[in-house]
Design a protein around this motif. Structure first.
Motif, PDB file in Angstrom:
ATOM      1  N   SER A  79     -23.658   9.362  12.238  1.00 30.93           N
ATOM      2  CA  SER A  79     -25.030  10.016  11.876  1.00 30.93           C
ATOM      3  C   SER A  79     -24.831  11.331  11.048  1.00 30.93           C
ATOM      4  O   SER A  79     -25.560  11.622   9.929  1.00 30.93           O
ATOM      5  N   THR A  80     -23.676  12.215  11.513  1.00 34.78           N
ATOM      6  CA  THR A  80     -23.507  13.379  10.737  1.00 34.78           C
ATOM      7  C   THR A  80     -23.004  13.151   9.494  1.00 34.78           C
ATOM      8  O   THR A  80     -23.279  13.920   8.510  1.00 34.78           O
ATOM      9  N   LEU A  81     -21.899  12.140   9.427  1.00 33.05           N
ATOM     10  CA  LEU A  81     -21.140  11.874   8.254  1.00 33.05           C
ATOM     11  C   LEU A  81     -21.863  11.352   7.166  1.00 33.05           C
ATOM     12  O   LEU A  81     -21.839  11.360   6.061  1.00 33.05           O
ATOM     13  N   THR A  82     -23.166  10.595   7.660  1.00 30.35           N
ATOM     14  CA  THR A  82     -23.815   9.554   6.621  1.00 30.35           C
ATOM     15  C   THR A  82     -25.168  10.319   6.285  1.00 30.35           C
ATOM     16  O   THR A  82     -25.936   9.545   5.669  1.00 30.35           O
ATOM     17  N   GLN A  83     -25.512  11.325   6.578  1.00 37.61           N
ATOM     18  CA  GLN A  83     -26.768  11.869   6.537  1.00 37.61           C
ATOM     19  C   GLN A  83     -27.264  12.306   5.044  1.00 37.61           C
ATOM     20  O   GLN A  83     -28.491  12.296   4.808  1.00 37.61           O
ATOM     21  N   ILE A  84     -26.447  12.688   4.248  1.00 32.20           N
ATOM     22  CA  ILE A  84     -26.803  13.050   2.837  1.00 32.20           C
ATOM     23  C   ILE A  84     -26.866  11.428   2.289  1.00 32.20           C
ATOM     24  O   ILE A  84     -25.439  11.028   1.534  1.00 32.20           O
ATOM     25  N   GLN A  85     -27.906  11.071   1.964  1.00 32.87           N
ATOM     26  CA  GLN A  85     -27.999   9.943   1.307  1.00 32.87           C
ATOM     27  C   GLN A  85     -27.716  10.052  -0.174  1.00 32.87           C
ATOM     28  O   GLN A  85     -27.746  10.720  -0.898  1.00 32.87           O
ATOM     29  N   LEU A  92     -18.830   5.716   2.637  1.00 31.35           N
ATOM     30  CA  LEU A  92     -17.516   5.735   3.039  1.00 31.35           C
ATOM     31  C   LEU A  92     -17.528   5.448   4.637  1.00 31.35           C
ATOM     32  O   LEU A  92     -16.860   4.655   5.095  1.00 31.35           O
ATOM     33  N   PHE A  93     -18.431   6.162   5.473  1.00 30.84           N
ATOM     34  CA  PHE A  93     -18.764   5.981   6.673  1.00 30.84           C
ATOM     35  C   PHE A  93     -19.783   5.531   7.337  1.00 30.84           C
ATOM     36  O   PHE A  93     -20.213   5.358   8.542  1.00 30.84           O
ATOM     37  N   SER A  94     -20.308   4.539   6.451  1.00 33.69           N
ATOM     38  CA  SER A  94     -21.504   3.686   6.628  1.00 33.69           C
ATOM     39  C   SER A  94     -21.187   2.485   7.635  1.00 33.69           C
ATOM     40  O   SER A  94     -22.297   1.965   8.442  1.00 33.69           O
ATOM     41  N   GLY A  95     -20.076   2.210   7.718  1.00 32.64           N
ATOM     42  CA  GLY A  95     -19.693   0.869   8.776  1.00 32.64           C
ATOM     43  C   GLY A  95     -19.284  -0.201   7.691  1.00 32.64           C
ATOM     44  O   GLY A  95     -18.732  -1.150   8.329  1.00 32.64           O
ATOM     45  N   ARG A  96     -19.785  -0.164   6.553  1.00 37.01           N
ATOM     46  CA  ARG A  96     -19.817  -1.508   5.549  1.00 37.01           C
ATOM     47  C   ARG A  96     -18.244  -1.706   5.316  1.00 37.01           C
ATOM     48  O   ARG A  96     -17.915  -2.601   4.986  1.00 37.01           O
ATOM     49  N   TRP A  97     -17.362  -0.788   5.400  1.00 37.62           N
ATOM     50  CA  TRP A  97     -16.011  -0.654   5.049  1.00 37.62           C
ATOM     51  C   TRP A  97     -15.031  -0.370   5.918  1.00 37.62           C
ATOM     52  O   TRP A  97     -14.010  -0.310   5.830  1.00 37.62           O
ATOM     53  N   ASP A  98     -15.337  -0.458   7.428  1.00 41.14           N
ATOM     54  CA  ASP A  98     -14.717   0.029   8.534  1.00 41.14           C
ATOM     55  C   ASP A  98     -13.217  -0.689   8.454  1.00 41.14           C
ATOM     56  O   ASP A  98     -12.096  -0.043   8.828  1.00 41.14           O
ATOM     57  N   GLN A 399     -18.108   1.023  -4.369  1.00 42.48           N
ATOM     58  CA  GLN A 399     -17.066  -0.111  -4.250  1.00 42.48           C
ATOM     59  C   GLN A 399     -15.724   0.514  -5.021  1.00 42.48           C
ATOM     60  O   GLN A 399     -14.813   0.504  -4.452  1.00 42.48           O
ATOM     61  N   THR A 400     -16.132   1.299  -6.036  1.00 38.28           N
ATOM     62  CA  THR A 400     -14.856   1.551  -6.734  1.00 38.28           C
ATOM     63  C   THR A 400     -14.210   2.867  -6.110  1.00 38.28           C
ATOM     64  O   THR A 400     -12.964   2.798  -5.777  1.00 38.28           O
ATOM     65  N   PHE A 401     -14.880   3.781  -5.564  1.00 37.40           N
ATOM     66  CA  PHE A 401     -14.481   4.941  -4.608  1.00 37.40           C
ATOM     67  C   PHE A 401     -13.695   4.236  -3.556  1.00 37.40           C
ATOM     68  O   PHE A 401     -12.372   4.760  -3.363  1.00 37.40           O
ATOM     69  N   VAL A 402     -14.178   3.510  -2.817  1.00 41.53           N
ATOM     70  CA  VAL A 402     -13.437   2.952  -1.754  1.00 41.53           C
ATOM     71  C   VAL A 402     -12.220   2.405  -1.877  1.00 41.53           C
ATOM     72  O   VAL A 402     -11.184   2.665  -1.395  1.00 41.53           O
ATOM     73  N   ASP A 403     -12.249   1.409  -3.068  1.00 34.82           N
ATOM     74  CA  ASP A 403     -11.091   0.708  -3.375  1.00 34.82           C
ATOM     75  C   ASP A 403      -9.864   1.943  -3.936  1.00 34.82           C
ATOM     76  O   ASP A 403      -8.836   1.408  -3.463  1.00 34.82           O
TER      77      ASP A 403
END
Length: 593
Positions: A79-85, A92-98, A399-403
């Motif tokens: 929650s700390t890492l993902t609070q700045i929407q 990155l830390f949303s869990g979508r890409w774990d 998506q581009t950033f994670v890849d």
């Protein structure tokens, strides 16, 4: 009678036409609303699809996320890492890409970033969780040598202004959060615009004459001062400076304090009276001077050190600036050219970016109430469309950033022992400059010789664990069957002890001894390959950070080309030697400039 009948027909036709026109208008609005709802549904479907394929559907805000940043282990709540929407950290830390994120040999998320700057960002995020709008968090801060790297990291993680810092030439305000703060203060008074450097003290001379020769008659200006004690503050004037020897009004002028001892948080000090004719002092006797009570003034001292005097509370609000006279380390003055478009992004927990609302043609052909209702819905739809477009573009960027940044094989995470200091980086970072000694040492053929193909035991499936057990000479076949039936993975295998093995049914003393011996061998074989670097950790870390920035710039994740590293004076000769060793010939210019 014929004329009345004709009039009735015309009236009915006009009414039918008006009703049809109204129905068409409402139908068009409803259709537009349906399309927007479908876009939202499609975006959510894509996010869910990504989460199913690459993420963890069971993430919670209380999850502890372990991050390896160049070997430094940082742990924070999700929650700390993902609070700045809207930020890349949230994505990155949303869990979508774990499942897709690059990890080290211990399963921790690996980020190839400078750990000092990343720790500063995490510290900032943790402070956001306990801050209010009335008491905003302190911006991320690091020492002078790391400020430029921090600014690049803020851009990389989507926590700074959109793609380019507001003060691209500033040596004082190279912190994206403070840049945004200055723009916000200016925007409050409808004074915001682009910043162009007019004057820099260390370049043009810290003298009153130099200031006036560069800044007089240049319109609106922003003055930023850093003292030798580390205080950063300044002032804005919407009236041009001159040397006429008189006071002048400047109804939008203000002073500000950003950081330093006694300044707990950024603060804006307004004119107490917008009509004050003593807002600024235009005279060659001083440099920039604000306020009838000498609230802030710059003057040359008799010992050729330029001083700034503070006596707040005269023409301007007092604020946190402590009274006294301070030696100037650097002073910069920027011309502020007003712009019709925003030059900053406004981030908050709930509203990361203010969307741009597209203009819509106002409807005036129906009744007053109907016109207002239609126009209100048009405006809401336009606003919603702008927000949806931004979400769609943000997801594409995600998506581009994670890849490009956060994926890769764990075997390409390189652990270096730099004379006792462990540093971790990506192999591609070390190979950034093709003809460097580092690229030759860590290319595919050389790296294979160092053992990068050693077993990744932690990644074994139960089937692979069973196959391994079958290959051990003298170990009963029943052991492999037992391990398989208990679905023991590679990571679990390395954690097994004698009591654990007995619990699953392996009890014979000789079998236990043999199996534990082989597990110990696996642990040693699966440890990180550590490469010795016999050079100064300080110098090598500078090189590593610069290579990272070059790599990020080359793949478009940071816009501004990195400048040469900031190096302490006492280390400059050694740094040049180390750079020339790793980057012989003209390649050294990539680091040294």
């Amino acid at each position: 009678m014929d004329e009345i009948s004709a009039s009735n027909k015309r009236l009915k036709s006009a009414r039918d036409s008006l009703v049809q026109d109204l129905d068409n208008e409402i139908s068009a609005l409803d259709k537009r609303e349906t399309i927007l709802n479908e876009r939202v549904h499609e975006l959510n479907r894509k996010k869910h699809e990504i989460a199913q394929a690459h993420g963890n559907l069971n993430v919670t805000d209380d999850d502890l996320v372990e991050i390896n940043a160049e070997g430094k282990i940082i742990v924070a709540k999700r929650s700390t890492l993902t609070q700045i929407q809207g930020s890349r950290t949230a994505a990155l830390f949303s869990g979508r890409w774990d499942k897709k994120l690059m990890r080290d040999s211990h399963g921790r998320i690996f980020l190839d970033v400078d750990p000092i700057c990343f720790q500063a960002i995490v510290d900032y995020l943790t402070e956001v969780t306990i801050s209010s709008q009335d008491c905003p968090p302190s911006p991320p801060s690091v020492d002078d040598e790391h400020k430029i790297i921090l600014n690049h990291q803020l851009e990389l993680f989507g926590l700074g202004p959109d793609n380019s810092p507001s003060l691209p030439d500033s040596t004082i305000i190279n912190d994206a959060i403070n840049c945004n703060m200055l723009h916000e203060w200016l925007e409050e008074d409808e004074q915001d615009g682009e910043f162009s450097l007019l004057y820099r003290g260390t370049r043009d001379g810290i003298t009153n004459i130099a200031f006036h020769s560069k800044c007089d008659e240049k319109g609106c200006t922003l003055t930023v001062i850093e003292t030798t004690g580390g205080k950063v503050f300044g002032g804005y004037s919407n009236t041009a400076w001159s040397s006429i020897g008189a006071w002048a009004g400047a109804n939008k002028a203000f002073l500000f304090a950003l950081s330093g001892v006694g300044i707990s948080s950024p603060c804006k000090m307004m004119l107490q009276n917008a009509n004050d004719i003593h807002a600024i002092c235009c005279t060659s006797v001083y440099g920039p001077a604000f306020g009838n009570g000498h609230d802030m003034y710059v003057n040359e001292s008799k010992v050729h050190l330029c001083k700034v005097g503070l006596n707040p509370g005269g023409s301007y609000d007092q604020g946190p600036l402590p009274r006294g006279e301070y030696t100037i380390k650097e002073m910069e003055v920027f011309q502020v050219t007003k712009s019709s478009t925003p030059v900053r992004n406004t981030y908050s927990k709930s509203n990361p970016v203010q969307p741009v609302t597209q203009a819509v043609e106002e409807v005036i052909r129906f009744t007053d109430d109907m016109n207002k209702a239609i126009n209100a819905k048009q405006a809401h739809l336009a606003q919603t469309e702008s927000e949806i477009l931004q979400l769609e573009e943000s997801f594409m960027d995600e998506q581009t950033f994670v890849d490009k940044f956060a994926t890769g094989d764990a075997k390409d995470v390189v652990v270096l022992n730099v004379i006792g200091t462990l540093m971790t980086t990506k192999r591609c970072t070390l190979c950034t400059v093709d003809d460097s000694v580092l690229a030759q040492q860590f290319n595919d053929s050389k790296w294979t010789e160092q053992g990068c193909n050693s077993p990744r035991v932690k990644e074994w499936t139960p089937d692979e664990v069973s196959t391994w057990a079958k290959s051990i000479e003298g170990l009963p076949v029943e052991v492999s069957v037992t391990l398989y039936e208990n679905e023991i993975t590679g990571q679990e295998l390395l954690a097994l002890c004698r009591d654990d093995l007995k619990t699953i049914g392996i009890e014979r003393v000789g079998t236990l001894a043999l199996l534990l011996k082989e597990i110990d061998e696996l642990k040693r074989a699966s440890q990180d390959i550590v490469t010795l670097i016999e050079h100064s950790p300080y110098c090598f870390d500078k090189i590593l950070n610069h290579l990272r920035l070059i790599q990020l710039h080359s793949i478009g994740l940071i816009v501004k080309k990195p400048t040469v590293p900031e190096v302490d004076e006492s280390q400059k000769q050694r740094f040049k030697k180390v750079v020339k060793y790793y980057f012989p010939g003209s390649a050294a210019k990539i680091i040294l400039g």
